[in-house]
Design a protein around this motif. Structure first.
Motif, PDB file in Angstrom:
ATOM      1  N   ASP A 180      30.351  58.275 -32.019  1.00  0.00           N
ATOM      2  CA  ASP A 180      30.081  58.090 -33.438  1.00  0.00           C
ATOM      3  C   ASP A 180      29.030  57.001 -33.641  1.00  0.00           C
ATOM      4  OD1 ASP A 180      30.317  58.417 -36.159  1.00  0.00           O
ATOM      5  OD2 ASP A 180      32.114  57.188 -36.340  1.00  0.00           O
ATOM      6  N   TRP A 181      27.859  57.408 -34.082  1.00  0.00           N
ATOM      7  CA  TRP A 181      26.741  56.510 -34.330  1.00  0.00           C
ATOM      8  C   TRP A 181      26.495  55.543 -33.163  1.00  0.00           C
ATOM      9  CZ3 TRP A 181      24.514  59.488 -37.265  1.00  0.00           C
ATOM     10  CH2 TRP A 181      25.043  60.006 -38.436  1.00  0.00           C
ATOM     11  N   TYR A 182      26.670  54.232 -33.369  1.00  0.00           N
ATOM     12  CA  TYR A 182      26.265  53.266 -32.342  1.00  0.00           C
ATOM     13  C   TYR A 182      27.317  52.993 -31.260  1.00  0.00           C
ATOM     14  CZ  TYR A 182      22.490  52.106 -35.628  1.00  0.00           C
ATOM     15  OH  TYR A 182      21.404  52.163 -36.470  1.00  0.00           O
ATOM     16  N   LYS A 183      28.515  53.518 -31.421  1.00  0.00           N
ATOM     17  CA  LYS A 183      29.599  53.157 -30.508  1.00  0.00           C
ATOM     18  C   LYS A 183      29.281  53.400 -29.027  1.00  0.00           C
ATOM     19  CE  LYS A 183      33.399  53.529 -33.811  1.00  0.00           C
ATOM     20  NZ  LYS A 183      34.647  54.253 -34.193  1.00  0.00           N
ATOM     21  N   PRO A 184      28.658  54.518 -28.637  1.00  0.00           N
ATOM     22  CA  PRO A 184      28.447  54.767 -27.206  1.00  0.00           C
ATOM     23  C   PRO A 184      27.376  53.903 -26.564  1.00  0.00           C
ATOM     24  CG  PRO A 184      28.260  56.799 -28.512  1.00  0.00           C
ATOM     25  CD  PRO A 184      28.209  55.658 -29.449  1.00  0.00           C
ATOM     26  N   VAL A 243      27.451  66.437 -45.446  1.00  0.00           N
ATOM     27  CA  VAL A 243      28.042  65.690 -46.564  1.00  0.00           C
ATOM     28  C   VAL A 243      28.358  64.248 -46.192  1.00  0.00           C
ATOM     29  CG1 VAL A 243      30.032  65.565 -48.107  1.00  0.00           C
ATOM     30  CG2 VAL A 243      28.978  67.771 -47.620  1.00  0.00           C
ATOM     31  N   SER A 244      28.041  63.349 -47.133  1.00  0.00           N
ATOM     32  CA  SER A 244      28.359  61.938 -46.963  1.00  0.00           C
ATOM     33  C   SER A 244      28.847  61.382 -48.295  1.00  0.00           C
ATOM     34  CB  SER A 244      27.129  61.173 -46.485  1.00  0.00           C
ATOM     35  OG  SER A 244      27.463  59.839 -46.154  1.00  0.00           O
ATOM     36  N   GLU A 245      29.803  60.488 -48.235  1.00  0.00           N
ATOM     37  CA  GLU A 245      30.353  59.884 -49.458  1.00  0.00           C
ATOM     38  C   GLU A 245      29.348  58.900 -50.070  1.00  0.00           C
ATOM     39  OE1 GLU A 245      33.156  60.809 -50.842  1.00  0.00           O
ATOM     40  OE2 GLU A 245      33.681  62.195 -49.210  1.00  0.00           O
ATOM     41  N   ASP A 246      29.778  58.254 -51.147  1.00  0.00           N
ATOM     42  CA  ASP A 246      28.946  57.233 -51.802  1.00  0.00           C
ATOM     43  C   ASP A 246      27.597  57.817 -52.224  1.00  0.00           C
ATOM     44  OD1 ASP A 246      28.098  54.856 -52.835  1.00  0.00           O
ATOM     45  OD2 ASP A 246      27.894  53.812 -50.916  1.00  0.00           O
ATOM     46  N   GLU A 247      27.667  58.941 -52.949  1.00  0.00           N
ATOM     47  CA  GLU A 247      26.473  59.625 -53.445  1.00  0.00           C
ATOM     48  C   GLU A 247      25.521  60.034 -52.318  1.00  0.00           C
ATOM     49  OE1 GLU A 247      24.998  56.783 -56.334  1.00  0.00           O
ATOM     50  OE2 GLU A 247      26.109  57.793 -57.925  1.00  0.00           O
ATOM     51  N   GLY A 248      26.117  60.344 -51.167  1.00  0.00           N
ATOM     52  CA  GLY A 248      25.336  60.790 -50.033  1.00  0.00           C
ATOM     53  C   GLY A 248      24.755  59.671 -49.185  1.00  0.00           C
ATOM     54  N   LEU A 249      25.106  58.422 -49.489  1.00  0.00           N
ATOM     55  CA  LEU A 249      24.462  57.279 -48.828  1.00  0.00           C
ATOM     56  C   LEU A 249      25.341  56.559 -47.815  1.00  0.00           C
ATOM     57  CD1 LEU A 249      22.773  55.764 -52.005  1.00  0.00           C
ATOM     58  CD2 LEU A 249      21.632  57.047 -50.183  1.00  0.00           C
ATOM     59  N   ALA A 250      26.601  56.969 -47.675  1.00  0.00           N
ATOM     60  CA  ALA A 250      27.540  56.219 -46.831  1.00  0.00           C
ATOM     61  C   ALA A 250      27.065  56.113 -45.387  1.00  0.00           C
ATOM     62  CB  ALA A 250      28.923  56.865 -46.894  1.00  0.00           C
ATOM     63  N   ASP A 251      26.672  57.228 -44.796  1.00  0.00           N
ATOM     64  CA  ASP A 251      26.249  57.193 -43.396  1.00  0.00           C
ATOM     65  C   ASP A 251      24.913  56.477 -43.224  1.00  0.00           C
ATOM     66  OD1 ASP A 251      28.285  58.790 -41.783  1.00  0.00           O
ATOM     67  OD2 ASP A 251      27.868  60.175 -43.416  1.00  0.00           O
ATOM     68  N   ILE A 252      24.043  56.623 -44.201  1.00  0.00           N
ATOM     69  CA  ILE A 252      22.757  55.915 -44.145  1.00  0.00           C
ATOM     70  C   ILE A 252      22.992  54.405 -44.133  1.00  0.00           C
ATOM     71  CG2 ILE A 252      20.671  55.390 -45.481  1.00  0.00           C
ATOM     72  CD1 ILE A 252      20.614  58.348 -46.307  1.00  0.00           C
ATOM     73  N   LYS A 253      23.949  53.940 -44.911  1.00  0.00           N
ATOM     74  CA  LYS A 253      24.261  52.504 -44.938  1.00  0.00           C
ATOM     75  C   LYS A 253      24.772  52.026 -43.577  1.00  0.00           C
ATOM     76  CE  LYS A 253      25.224  52.129 -49.896  1.00  0.00           C
ATOM     77  NZ  LYS A 253      26.249  51.878 -50.958  1.00  0.00           N
ATOM     78  N   VAL A 254      25.608  52.835 -42.932  1.00  0.00           N
ATOM     79  CA  VAL A 254      26.128  52.484 -41.602  1.00  0.00           C
ATOM     80  C   VAL A 254      24.980  52.390 -40.597  1.00  0.00           C
ATOM     81  CG1 VAL A 254      27.534  53.297 -39.671  1.00  0.00           C
ATOM     82  CG2 VAL A 254      28.412  53.468 -42.008  1.00  0.00           C
ATOM     83  N   ILE A 255      24.066  53.348 -40.662  1.00  0.00           N
ATOM     84  CA  ILE A 255      22.953  53.379 -39.713  1.00  0.00           C
ATOM     85  C   ILE A 255      22.017  52.189 -39.913  1.00  0.00           C
ATOM     86  CG2 ILE A 255      20.873  54.667 -39.061  1.00  0.00           C
ATOM     87  CD1 ILE A 255      22.521  57.232 -39.727  1.00  0.00           C
ATOM     88  N   VAL A 256      21.696  51.882 -41.166  1.00  0.00           N
ATOM     89  CA  VAL A 256      20.790  50.761 -41.434  1.00  0.00           C
ATOM     90  C   VAL A 256      21.413  49.445 -40.996  1.00  0.00           C
ATOM     91  CG1 VAL A 256      19.568  49.465 -43.224  1.00  0.00           C
ATOM     92  CG2 VAL A 256      19.647  51.964 -43.341  1.00  0.00           C
ATOM     93  N   GLN A 257      22.679  49.243 -41.337  1.00  0.00           N
ATOM     94  CA  GLN A 257      23.346  48.002 -40.946  1.00  0.00           C
ATOM     95  C   GLN A 257      23.416  47.878 -39.418  1.00  0.00           C
ATOM     96  OE1 GLN A 257      27.316  47.539 -42.491  1.00  0.00           O
ATOM     97  NE2 GLN A 257      27.549  45.461 -41.706  1.00  0.00           N
ATOM     98  N   GLY A 258      23.769  48.964 -38.748  1.00  0.00           N
ATOM     99  CA  GLY A 258      23.865  48.924 -37.298  1.00  0.00           C
ATOM    100  C   GLY A 258      22.533  48.720 -36.615  1.00  0.00           C
ATOM    101  N   ALA A 259      21.473  49.190 -37.244  1.00  0.00           N
ATOM    102  CA  ALA A 259      20.135  49.068 -36.649  1.00  0.00           C
ATOM    103  C   ALA A 259      19.730  47.611 -36.485  1.00  0.00           C
ATOM    104  CB  ALA A 259      19.108  49.803 -37.503  1.00  0.00           C
ATOM    105  N   THR A 260      20.239  46.736 -37.334  1.00  0.00           N
ATOM    106  CA  THR A 260      19.887  45.316 -37.226  1.00  0.00           C
ATOM    107  C   THR A 260      20.392  44.701 -35.927  1.00  0.00           C
ATOM    108  OG1 THR A 260      21.885  44.559 -38.390  1.00  0.00           O
ATOM    109  CG2 THR A 260      19.964  45.105 -39.744  1.00  0.00           C
ATOM    110  N   LYS A 261      21.377  45.326 -35.307  1.00  0.00           N
ATOM    111  CA  LYS A 261      21.933  44.823 -34.044  1.00  0.00           C
ATOM    112  C   LYS A 261      21.360  45.559 -32.832  1.00  0.00           C
ATOM    113  CE  LYS A 261      26.438  43.896 -36.250  1.00  0.00           C
ATOM    114  NZ  LYS A 261      26.169  44.604 -37.529  1.00  0.00           N
ATOM    115  N   HIS A 262      20.685  46.682 -33.071  1.00  0.00           N
ATOM    116  CA  HIS A 262      20.248  47.513 -31.951  1.00  0.00           C
ATOM    117  C   HIS A 262      18.744  47.785 -31.920  1.00  0.00           C
ATOM    118  CE1 HIS A 262      24.316  48.312 -30.556  1.00  0.00           C
ATOM    119  NE2 HIS A 262      24.669  48.505 -31.820  1.00  0.00           N
ATOM    120  N   LEU A 263      17.991  47.074 -32.749  1.00  0.00           N
ATOM    121  CA  LEU A 263      16.530  47.172 -32.690  1.00  0.00           C
ATOM    122  C   LEU A 263      15.944  45.907 -32.088  1.00  0.00           C
ATOM    123  CD1 LEU A 263      15.425  48.755 -36.097  1.00  0.00           C
ATOM    124  CD2 LEU A 263      14.971  49.697 -33.822  1.00  0.00           C
ATOM    125  N   ASN A 264      14.924  46.084 -31.273  1.00  0.00           N
ATOM    126  CA  ASN A 264      14.159  44.936 -30.805  1.00  0.00           C
ATOM    127  C   ASN A 264      13.405  44.315 -31.980  1.00  0.00           C
ATOM    128  OD1 ASN A 264      14.868  45.424 -28.093  1.00  0.00           O
ATOM    129  ND2 ASN A 264      13.200  46.899 -27.859  1.00  0.00           N
TER     130      ASN A 264
END
Length: 278
Positions: free
Chosen positions: A167-171, A208-229
């Motif tokens: 699931d997203w960044y876990k692996p 489908v994603s909750e929060d007006e379709g933005l829930a997964d996008i929010k998870v990805i953006v937040q996680g990217a701050t820890k996994h981008l150079n």
């Protein structure tokens, strides 16, 4: 019945399709194993009984609304042929814009790229064929979709793509990348388009994603701050009305040079930003 006669008859049956003639041509090519050029040049060729039986079955499925790609089991993307199944979204031309932008913003030197929710593997594999010097990691939660993506990479000989289930960044644990790409679920659950067209047959979990379709996008953006150079790029595909909202999410998490690009139909489709940590 000749090729031409069947095409005319099938086109009249597929009145609900946006492209009845093209759909009929694809089905005929699929069954006869002939190119579109051959079908046109030898349009008086007679169909065999076996071919007619197969075509009747496929035509009924298409008339009922099943996507052509699920019927034939394949879809072209970035001039590459991908296997598809009902465990994945069907690669769409709009997503080629994300690939195009990804290639434009990739560093000119070898680097590592992460593709989240890879589905058929279309984004990672397309980019990998253009940048064989880079290493691509593709993550997918659905096991069946992951197997399909691996088959696509093997078939296309994209040997610089590696796949992980999760699931997203876990692996990926603590790894960092020069770029992260994703075409996540971004349709809100109440969207009327979910009951129309091809998406009726596609997996809702990929749409489908909750929060007006933005829930997964929010998870990805937040996680990217820890996994981008430092100075790495994040690129996300989203709905045509979500450009402004996605830009806001990027900026809230510290991304710079945030910009939204339109697809080939002129609709907002991809937002990107550069990660910078002071």
């Amino acid at each position: 019945m000749t090729y031409l006669e069947w095409l005319k008859s099938a086109s009249q049956v597929l009145t609900d399709s946006e492209s009845p003639k093209r759909d009929a041509e694809i089905l005929l090519s699929f069954v006869t194993h002939k190119t579109r050029t051959f079908l046109m040049a030898f349009s008086e060729t007679l169909l065999t009984d076996e071919e007619l039986i197969a075509l009747d079955g496929y035509l009924k499925r298409r008339k009922d609304g099943e996507p052509i790609a699920y019927i034939t089991g394949e879809k072209e993307f970035w001039s590459l042929k991908f296997k598809v199944s009902n465990s994945t979204l069907i690669p769409r031309p709009d997503t080629e814009k994300l690939v195009e932008l990804g290639l434009d913003y990739l560093p000119k030197v070898p680097c590592e790229v992460l593709d989240l929710g890879t589905g058929t593997g279309a984004i990672a594999i397309a980019m990998a064929t253009e940048r064989p010097d880079c290493l691509f990691t593709a993550v997918e939660k659905n096991k069946d979709a992951l197997i399909l993506a691996q088959e696509n990479a093997s078939q296309i000989a994209a040997n610089n793509v590696y796949f992980l289930q999760g699931d997203w960044y876990k692996p990926i644990k603590s790894r960092k990348f020069s770029m992260i790409t994703s075409n996540p679920p971004y349709i809100e659950p109440t969207d009327i388009h979910l009951s129309q067209g091809d998406v009726r047959y596609e997996p809702r979990t990929a749409l489908v994603s909750e929060d007006e379709g933005l829930a997964d996008i929010k998870v990805i953006v937040q996680g990217a701050t820890k996994h981008l150079n430092q100075y790495g790029w994040l690129l996300i595909e989203h709905g045509w009305k979500q450009g402004s909202a996605v830009q806001t999410i990027f900026k809230q998490h510290g991304f710079q040079l945030v910009e939204t690009f339109t697809d080939y139909s002129g609709n907002d489709r991809v937002t990107l930003g550069r990660w910078f940590k002071p």
